[in-house]
Design an enzyme around this catalytic site. Structure first.
Site, mmCIF file in Angstrom:
data_model
loop_
_atom_site.group_PDB
_atom_site.id
_atom_site.type_symbol
_atom_site.label_atom_id
_atom_site.label_comp_id
_atom_site.label_asym_id
_atom_site.label_seq_id
_atom_site.Cartn_x
_atom_site.Cartn_y
_atom_site.Cartn_z
ATOM 1 N N SER A 102 -2.199 -0.610 -2.289
ATOM 2 C CA SER A 102 -1.338 -0.546 -0.878
ATOM 3 C C SER A 102 -0.428 0.578 -1.064
ATOM 4 O O SER A 102 -0.739 1.550 -1.213
ATOM 5 C CB SER A 102 -1.021 -1.966 -0.722
ATOM 6 O OG SER A 102 -0.469 -2.084 0.563
ATOM 7 N N ASP A 231 -10.224 -5.137 5.196
ATOM 8 C CA ASP A 231 -8.976 -5.098 4.911
ATOM 9 C C ASP A 231 -8.358 -5.119 6.271
ATOM 10 O O ASP A 231 -8.385 -4.261 7.036
ATOM 11 C CB ASP A 231 -8.590 -3.892 4.192
ATOM 12 C CG ASP A 231 -7.045 -3.565 3.525
ATOM 13 O OD1 ASP A 231 -6.444 -4.066 4.346
ATOM 14 O OD2 ASP A 231 -7.313 -3.180 2.695
ATOM 15 N N HIS A 260 -7.453 -7.152 2.054
ATOM 16 C CA HIS A 260 -6.433 -6.177 1.236
ATOM 17 C C HIS A 260 -6.157 -6.845 -0.199
ATOM 18 O O HIS A 260 -5.965 -6.195 -1.053
ATOM 19 C CB HIS A 260 -5.250 -6.206 2.464
ATOM 20 C CG HIS A 260 -4.164 -5.458 1.728
ATOM 21 N ND1 HIS A 260 -4.552 -4.038 2.009
ATOM 22 C CD2 HIS A 260 -2.793 -5.415 1.700
ATOM 23 C CE1 HIS A 260 -3.503 -3.265 1.351
ATOM 24 N NE2 HIS A 260 -2.540 -4.191 1.265
#
Length: 280
Positions: A102, A231, A260
């Site tokens: 991320s 995601d 995610h």
């Protein structure tokens, strides 16, 4: 130790910020950069696995996150990358594989963009934010600014509840038939609440608005791009798929149906994939 700015679990940056880290095992180095608003412990499933398979694993808490200092300033992607450089230099890490999830994927890209790959052998981007999250003239597939303004509002209004609610789309727990772990939700919340509110707030702009395109073009080492097809936080089309097209030596691996937070929900698959990439 020879480096006066280095202790067994922290390094002091040029502006006096204490960056906390864990350094486990021996062997080729794998260095992890975590997502927002978490800390290095978010990588514990990968760290214990790889350290048990002959690798040295290092994970730091980004400034303002986890057990690192919570400075008012320096909460920007360039400084995050410089903090990572300070850590790698202090530990004299060589031929490392950098792994970023991320926001951490942006940190890895910006590190190579700013500091080059002299200490880097490979890189892995997992559910990573590059090339850019926010919708713009040059990024028409991005998310509208209203999404990130909503995150900012949520953090200021009641970040404790906001973090708790965020766990549902983060781990795909809002999908039909999902097996929900309240323990995982509690861990996310606890890590998020260790992040300073100013640091958490400032970081939203960094993971959403920063354009990493030029950084991605500079990456000259093999890169594994891993992204979940479901995601809900960093949608795959404008992120993983787009980055894999820009990076010259990238391999894109899509985890069908994965959310995610796949380092947790799909840890066995990711661990095996990382080991295979490290050994390749």
């Amino acid at each position: 130790m020879a480096n006066s700015n280095l202790s067994v679990d922290s390094v002091i940056t040029e502006d006096g910020t204490r960056i906390h880290f864990k350094d486990w095992g021996t062997g080729p180095a794998v260095v992890f950069s975590h997502g927002w608003p978490l800390q290095g412990d978010a990588w514990e499933d990968q760290m214990i696995f790889l350290a048990s398979h002959g690798y040295r694993v290092i994970a730091h808490d980004r400034r303002g996150h986890g057990l690192s200092s919570q400075p008012w300033g320096g909460n920007d992607m360039d400084t995050y990358a410089d903090d990572l450089a300070t850590l790698l230099n202090a530990l004299d890490v060589k031929e490392a594989t950098l792994v970023g999830h991320s926001t951490g994927g942006g940190e890895v890209a910006r590190y190579i963009g700013r500091h080059g790959s002299a200490r880097v052998k490979k890189a892995v981007l997992v559910g990573a934010v590059p090339p850019q999250m926010v919708k713009s003239a040059t990024n028409p597939g991005g998310l509208p600014m209203e999404v990130f303004d909503g995150i900012r509002a949520g953090v200021l209004a009641d970040r404790s509840q906001f973090f708790k609610d965020l766990t549902l789309p983060f781990y795909g727990y809002n999908r039909p038939g999902a097996k929900v772990s309240e323990g995982v939700r509690d861990t996310f919340w606890a890590q998020g609440m260790q992040c300073g509110i100013k640091n958490a707030y400032d970081c939203i702009k960094q993971f959403s608005e920063v354009d990493f395109t030029e950084d991605l073009k500079k990456i000259d080492v093999p890169v594994l791009v891993v992204h979940g097809s479901d995601d809900q936080i960093v949608p795959i089309d404008a992120a993983g798929k787009a980055s894999a097209k820009i990076i010259r030596n990238a391999k894109l691996v899509i985890y069908e149906g994965a959310p995610h937070g796949l380092p947790t929900t799909h840890k066995d698959k990711l661990n095996a994939g990382l080991l295979e990439f490290l050994q390749s």
